[in-house]
Design a protein around this motif. Structure first.
Motif, PDB file in Angstrom:
ATOM      1  N   UNK A 232       0.827  -1.207   0.000  1.00  0.00           N
ATOM      2  CA  UNK A 232       0.000   0.000   0.000  1.00  0.00           C
ATOM      3  C   UNK A 232       0.863   1.259   0.000  1.00  0.00           C
ATOM      4  N   UNK A 233       1.938   1.258   0.790  1.00  0.00           N
ATOM      5  CA  UNK A 233       2.820   2.434   0.841  1.00  0.00           C
ATOM      6  C   UNK A 233       3.460   2.701  -0.523  1.00  0.00           C
ATOM      7  N   UNK A 234       3.885   1.650  -1.188  1.00  0.00           N
ATOM      8  CA  UNK A 234       4.480   1.816  -2.516  1.00  0.00           C
ATOM      9  C   UNK A 234       3.433   2.306  -3.515  1.00  0.00           C
ATOM     10  N   UNK A 235       2.209   1.793  -3.393  1.00  0.00           N
ATOM     11  CA  UNK A 235       1.145   2.246  -4.291  1.00  0.00           C
ATOM     12  C   UNK A 235       0.790   3.708  -4.028  1.00  0.00           C
ATOM     13  N   UNK A 236       0.912   4.161  -2.786  1.00  0.00           N
ATOM     14  CA  UNK A 236       0.673   5.582  -2.491  1.00  0.00           C
ATOM     15  C   UNK A 236       1.620   6.447  -3.338  1.00  0.00           C
ATOM     16  N   UNK A 237       2.887   6.024  -3.404  1.00  0.00           N
ATOM     17  CA  UNK A 237       3.865   6.768  -4.205  1.00  0.00           C
ATOM     18  C   UNK A 237       3.461   6.755  -5.681  1.00  0.00           C
ATOM     19  N   UNK A 238       3.107   5.579  -6.189  1.00  0.00           N
ATOM     20  CA  UNK A 238       2.740   5.443  -7.608  1.00  0.00           C
ATOM     21  C   UNK A 238       1.517   6.305  -7.924  1.00  0.00           C
ATOM     22  N   UNK A 239       0.514   6.263  -7.062  1.00  0.00           N
ATOM     23  CA  UNK A 239      -0.698   7.058  -7.278  1.00  0.00           C
ATOM     24  C   UNK A 239      -0.345   8.546  -7.291  1.00  0.00           C
ATOM     25  N   UNK A 240       0.431   8.982  -6.290  1.00  0.00           N
ATOM     26  CA  UNK A 240       0.845  10.386  -6.237  1.00  0.00           C
ATOM     27  C   UNK A 240       1.639  10.791  -7.463  1.00  0.00           C
ATOM     28  N   UNK A 241       2.549   9.915  -7.893  1.00  0.00           N
ATOM     29  CA  UNK A 241       3.373  10.195  -9.080  1.00  0.00           C
ATOM     30  C   UNK A 241       2.476  10.385 -10.304  1.00  0.00           C
TER      31      UNK A 241
END
Length: 185
Positions: free
Chosen positions: A121-130
């Motif tokens: 989930x934390x990694x996906x937060x970065x991807x979504x923000x990017x």
């Protein structure tokens, strides 16, 4: 400082400088206006047609990931227009965003199933923000104009400048992605 101002502040200055240069040299603003007018006149829904092959995220489908997308939209205060999130059934590892020119159509963000399966989930937060960073900075607008002006590819002198701009844009979006991450570890 409000979020919109902060997001403008964290965009790399060199990216903005190159974009200004390309906009002046290629008259991109005028071309963009014409393409926007055309897309809205004919109610272009070509991108939404492409989404038929992807699975839309919703509270019922991809619930946790859907919740993350909505939290990050709120965090970044990106409310200019709806953003529709999709998952593609694809073994390639990617995410992409598309800024919609049609005012009646949402912007789109697509994650490959391979990417979603392998990220926390934390990694996906970065991807979504990017990916939202690409929408915030309207990167696909310039890319669309470049494809329109140079369907076979731009001349080398423009291609090199454009390539540099793209790389700097990725770094700006990484900054936006970092804002979306709750735990940097």
């Amino acid at each position: 400082m409000d979020m919109k101002t902060f997001l403008a502040e964290i965009q790399l200055p060199d990216e903005k400088m190159i974009l200004d240069y390309l906009e002046n040299v290629l008259r991109i603003g005028t071309i963009n206006d014409l393409l926007d007018f055309h897309a809205n006149q004919k109610k272009d829904r070509s991108v939404s047609g492409e989404m038929l092959f992807n699975l839309p995220l919703s509270p019922q489908v991809g619930g946790r990931l859907y919740e993350l997308t909505q939290k990050i939209l709120q965090l970044l205060e990106f409310t200019d227009r709806e953003v529709a999130f999709y998952i593609s059934n694809d073994s390639r590892f990617y995410a992409m965003s598309h800024y919609s020119r049609n005012e009646e159509e949402p912007h789109y963000v697509v994650f490959s199933s391979c990417l979603v399966e392998r990220h926390t989930d934390e990694e996906m937060r970065f991807v979504i923000g990017h990916e939202l960073g690409h929408l915030i900075y309207r990167h696909s607008m310039l890319e669309f104009v470049m494809d329109y002006l140079y369907p076979s590819g731009p001349p080398d002198f423009i291609k090199n400048i454009f390539h540099l701009w793209r790389n700097l844009g990725e770094m700006s979006c990484d900054r936006v992605g970092s804002l979306a991450v709750g735990n940097f570890d």
